[in-house]
Design a protein around this motif. Structure first.
Motif, PDB file in Angstrom:
ATOM      1  N   TYR A 120     -12.340  93.253 -36.521  1.00 34.43           N
ATOM      2  CA  TYR A 120     -11.078  92.900 -37.173  1.00 34.43           C
ATOM      3  C   TYR A 120     -10.932  91.389 -37.154  1.00 34.43           C
ATOM      4  CZ  TYR A 120      -8.629  91.986 -32.712  1.00 34.43           C
ATOM      5  OH  TYR A 120      -8.238  91.479 -31.498  1.00 34.43           O
ATOM      6  N   VAL A 121     -10.002  90.873 -37.949  1.00 33.51           N
ATOM      7  CA  VAL A 121      -9.789  89.435 -38.070  1.00 33.51           C
ATOM      8  C   VAL A 121      -8.451  89.096 -37.448  1.00 33.51           C
ATOM      9  CG1 VAL A 121      -9.693  87.465 -39.644  1.00 33.51           C
ATOM     10  CG2 VAL A 121     -11.124  89.448 -40.205  1.00 33.51           C
ATOM     11  N   ASP A 122      -8.436  88.062 -36.594  1.00 31.67           N
ATOM     12  CA  ASP A 122      -7.191  87.700 -35.918  1.00 31.67           C
ATOM     13  C   ASP A 122      -6.384  86.711 -36.749  1.00 31.67           C
ATOM     14  OD1 ASP A 122      -8.306  85.174 -35.532  1.00 31.67           O
ATOM     15  OD2 ASP A 122      -8.624  85.418 -33.379  1.00 31.67           O
ATOM     16  N   THR A 123      -5.258  86.278 -36.206  1.00 31.58           N
ATOM     17  CA  THR A 123      -4.364  85.390 -36.938  1.00 31.58           C
ATOM     18  C   THR A 123      -5.037  84.074 -37.287  1.00 31.58           C
ATOM     19  OG1 THR A 123      -2.604  86.343 -35.553  1.00 31.58           O
ATOM     20  CG2 THR A 123      -2.000  84.488 -36.956  1.00 31.58           C
ATOM     21  N   ALA A 124      -5.913  83.591 -36.422  1.00 30.86           N
ATOM     22  CA  ALA A 124      -6.603  82.320 -36.645  1.00 30.86           C
ATOM     23  C   ALA A 124      -7.732  82.427 -37.661  1.00 30.86           C
ATOM     24  CB  ALA A 124      -7.157  81.792 -35.323  1.00 30.86           C
ATOM     25  N   GLY A 125      -8.017  83.625 -38.133  1.00 28.07           N
ATOM     26  CA  GLY A 125      -9.082  83.806 -39.112  1.00 28.07           C
ATOM     27  C   GLY A 125     -10.442  84.076 -38.507  1.00 28.07           C
ATOM     28  N   ILE A 126     -10.491  84.297 -37.198  1.00 28.83           N
ATOM     29  CA  ILE A 126     -11.753  84.576 -36.515  1.00 28.83           C
ATOM     30  C   ILE A 126     -11.984  86.085 -36.478  1.00 28.83           C
ATOM     31  CG2 ILE A 126     -13.069  84.297 -34.395  1.00 28.83           C
ATOM     32  CD1 ILE A 126     -12.415  81.668 -35.833  1.00 28.83           C
ATOM     33  N   CYS A 127     -13.189  86.505 -36.829  1.00 31.33           N
ATOM     34  CA  CYS A 127     -13.530  87.922 -36.724  1.00 31.33           C
ATOM     35  C   CYS A 127     -13.858  88.242 -35.270  1.00 31.33           C
ATOM     36  CB  CYS A 127     -14.709  88.260 -37.631  1.00 31.33           C
ATOM     37  SG  CYS A 127     -15.150  90.005 -37.611  1.00 31.33           S
ATOM     38  N   ARG A 128     -13.098  89.116 -34.663  1.00 27.68           N
ATOM     39  CA  ARG A 128     -13.314  89.549 -33.278  1.00 27.68           C
ATOM     40  C   ARG A 128     -13.913  90.960 -33.301  1.00 27.68           C
ATOM     41  NH1 ARG A 128     -12.244  84.753 -30.363  1.00 27.68           N
ATOM     42  NH2 ARG A 128     -10.423  83.760 -31.325  1.00 27.68           N
ATOM     43  N   VAL A 129     -14.752  91.263 -32.338  1.00 32.00           N
ATOM     44  CA  VAL A 129     -15.431  92.555 -32.350  1.00 32.00           C
ATOM     45  C   VAL A 129     -15.494  93.163 -30.951  1.00 32.00           C
ATOM     46  CG1 VAL A 129     -16.881  91.825 -34.290  1.00 32.00           C
ATOM     47  CG2 VAL A 129     -17.768  91.639 -31.962  1.00 32.00           C
ATOM     48  N   LYS A 130     -15.600  94.466 -30.937  1.00 33.85           N
ATOM     49  CA  LYS A 130     -16.130  95.222 -29.819  1.00 33.85           C
ATOM     50  C   LYS A 130     -17.205  96.140 -30.391  1.00 33.85           C
ATOM     51  CE  LYS A 130     -13.114  95.177 -25.865  1.00 33.85           C
ATOM     52  NZ  LYS A 130     -12.456  96.008 -24.826  1.00 33.85           N
ATOM     53  N   THR A 131     -18.099  96.620 -29.546  1.00 34.73           N
ATOM     54  CA  THR A 131     -19.145  97.511 -30.037  1.00 34.73           C
ATOM     55  C   THR A 131     -19.228  98.733 -29.142  1.00 34.73           C
ATOM     56  OG1 THR A 131     -20.995  96.613 -28.744  1.00 34.73           O
ATOM     57  CG2 THR A 131     -20.440  95.482 -30.810  1.00 34.73           C
ATOM     58  N   VAL A 132     -19.646  99.832 -29.745  1.00 33.72           N
ATOM     59  CA  VAL A 132     -19.845 101.065 -28.982  1.00 33.72           C
ATOM     60  C   VAL A 132     -21.205 101.654 -29.338  1.00 33.72           C
ATOM     61  CG1 VAL A 132     -17.406 101.640 -28.766  1.00 33.72           C
ATOM     62  CG2 VAL A 132     -18.674 102.456 -30.765  1.00 33.72           C
TER      63      VAL A 132
END
Length: 467
Positions: free
Chosen positions: A38-50
């Motif tokens: 997903y993309v945060d307010t700052a425009g950075i794509c943040r991730v988790k993986t499974v």
């Protein structure tokens, strides 16, 4: 464990059974894990993986992630507000199985965008993907409107062997030049092959204006899918670039000089399968509703910049006479205007006609950007806002008195000015809701403070490899 028919807070009944079957299909294709993005307010794509074995559990229960990321800056500093920024609490990331794709440039990996849901099963008010989906759904329910959208992707390619913080263009070929395309033809072919394998329909790909710069545009989709696709394309560009010993930057200004990277939004409104931007009695075939939709965007454009040009580096790019759209003006195929009306070629207007919002870059969260622009356009449409006179040529050439008379204003020249305009714009703030609007203000003010005292070169360097 839930049964395979239990409803899922982040999805639909039947998703658990689907996830069970899909996980085994992924494993058979050599996928070891799934990126949840997903993309945060700052425009950075943040991730988790499974791991693939945990996909069913992720669909059933979500994957935990702190809500504090709503107030992360691009440098990972956390800012605080009255309602956000606390390290306490948890949200759940629910993958959208309809958008899950095997990553062709990252063997062993798949990718899916997520919705962020509270532990109680409610949609998180800070989820930008939910915001865009809600905005689109309300337009259809209330006005019978649907939308097609696309996000242009521009990036600058640097040599990975260059010093860590510097930018050394990967090619010296001229803008739009055959030399640049030939020099990096293997890279380009691999990128297009990866996107094709991921069922991303590329409309155009070419060397762009700035040193080492390329641009890619894709076929129009519904707005949520278009925003998802823009995130996926950037994931793919980064991966292919790395495999070729290159480094991709989507920053609005890779250096302090010259033309930066844009992320122009293309948008068209439709009703009952008919494009409102073609076949009407208005200018260039626009219907009255389409004209008012454009007018609404122009009215709210100064405030929209806090969402569409959200980085201090954005304002190194957003300057007159650089095709960045630095004025509240519109025109047919007008590349210096804030809104460019695209009519399409004769015989294809009914499908191709759309508008391009120019002062947008890829520091923007695409869900917030599309949702906010649509909300602004809808405000103009529902209030029957009049569309001002078209501006031809470069608005910067207008004498001041003429510009005032024609309603042409220079857009904010700094992020601080854009935030001031955003605070005063009740329509845009109300569309986002108090949580998202609060996050936008806090993060933008945090970014401004983070580079206080930097010269232009320092601002460019601070964000060069963040986006």
């Amino acid at each position: 464990m839930p049964s395979l028919v239990d409803p899922v807070p982040g999805g639909r009944p039947g998703d658990l059974a689907r996830a069970h079957a899909l996980a085994h299909e992924l494993s058979a294709q050599g996928v070891r894990a799934i990126v949840l993005a997903y993309v945060d307010t700052a425009g950075i794509c943040r991730v988790k993986t499974v791991p693939w074995q945990r996909l069913q559990q992720a669909v059933a229960w979500g994957v935990g992630m702190s809500p504090v990321f709503d107030t992360f800056l691009a440098d990972d500093t956390v800012v605080r507000t009255d309602v956000l920024g606390s390290p306490d609490g948890d949200l759940r990331l629910y993958p959208d199985l309809d958008r899950l794709v095997v990553l062709a440039a990252q063997p062993g990996w798949a990718w899916a965008p997520v919705d962020r849901i509270t532990q109680e099963g409610d949609r998180h008010p800070g989820c930008s993907r939910t915001f865009l989906r809600r905005t689109v759904a309300e337009a259809e329910d209330r006005l019978g409107l649907t939308f097609k959208a696309g996000v242009e992707i521009e990036w600058a390619l640097g040599r990975a062997a260059a010093p860590a913080d510097e930018f050394a263009p990967a090619t010296q070929g001229p803008a739009y030049g055959a030399a640049r395309q030939i020099e990096l033809s293997d890279y380009a072919a691999d990128l297009l092959a990866a996107l094709d394998a991921q069922q991303v329909q590329v409309a155009q790909f070419h060397p762009e204006y700035a040193p080492g710069q390329f641009e890619l545009s894709t076929e129009a989709l519904d707005p949520v899918a278009a925003a998802d696709q823009s995130v996926l394309v950037r994931q793919t560009v980064r991966a292919v670039s790395q495999r070729h010993g290159l480094r991709a930057s989507f920053s609005p200004a890779v250096t302090e000089r010259g033309v930066g990277n844009g992320g122009h939004l293309h948008l068209s409104a439709w009703r009952d399968g008919v494009n409102l931007h073609a076949g009407g009695d208005g200018r260039y075939g626009m219907t009255a509703e389409a004209e008012s939709f454009v007018a609404g965007i122009l009215i709210h454009l100064p405030a929209l910049l806090a969402v569409t040009a959200p980085s201090p580096a954005s304002y190194l790019r957003l300057r007159p006479s650089r095709w960045a759209g630095a004025f509240t003006a519109w025109g047919r195929e007008a590349r210096e205007a804030g809104v460019r009306v695209v009519t399409g070629t004769t015989g294809h207007q009914s499908q191709e006609a759309n508008l391009e919002v120019k002062p947008v870059d890829l520091a923007a969260n695409p869900y917030l950007a599309l949702g906010s622009v649509i909300a602004a356009g809808l405000d103009g449409l529902t209030s029957a806002a009049p569309l001002p006179e078209e501006v031809v040529d470069d608005p910067a050439r207008l004498i001041p008195d003429e510009a005032v008379a024609r309603g042409v204003r220079r857009l904010p020249t700094s992020l601080a000015q854009a935030v001031d305009a955003f605070r005063e714009d009740k329509v845009v703030c109300a569309a986002l809701g108090p949580v998202l609007a609060d996050a936008v203000v806090a993060v933008r003010e945090g970014e401004t403070a983070a580079v206080a005292g930097h010269d232009e070169a320092g601002v460019a360097a601070a964000y060069r490899w963040k986006y």
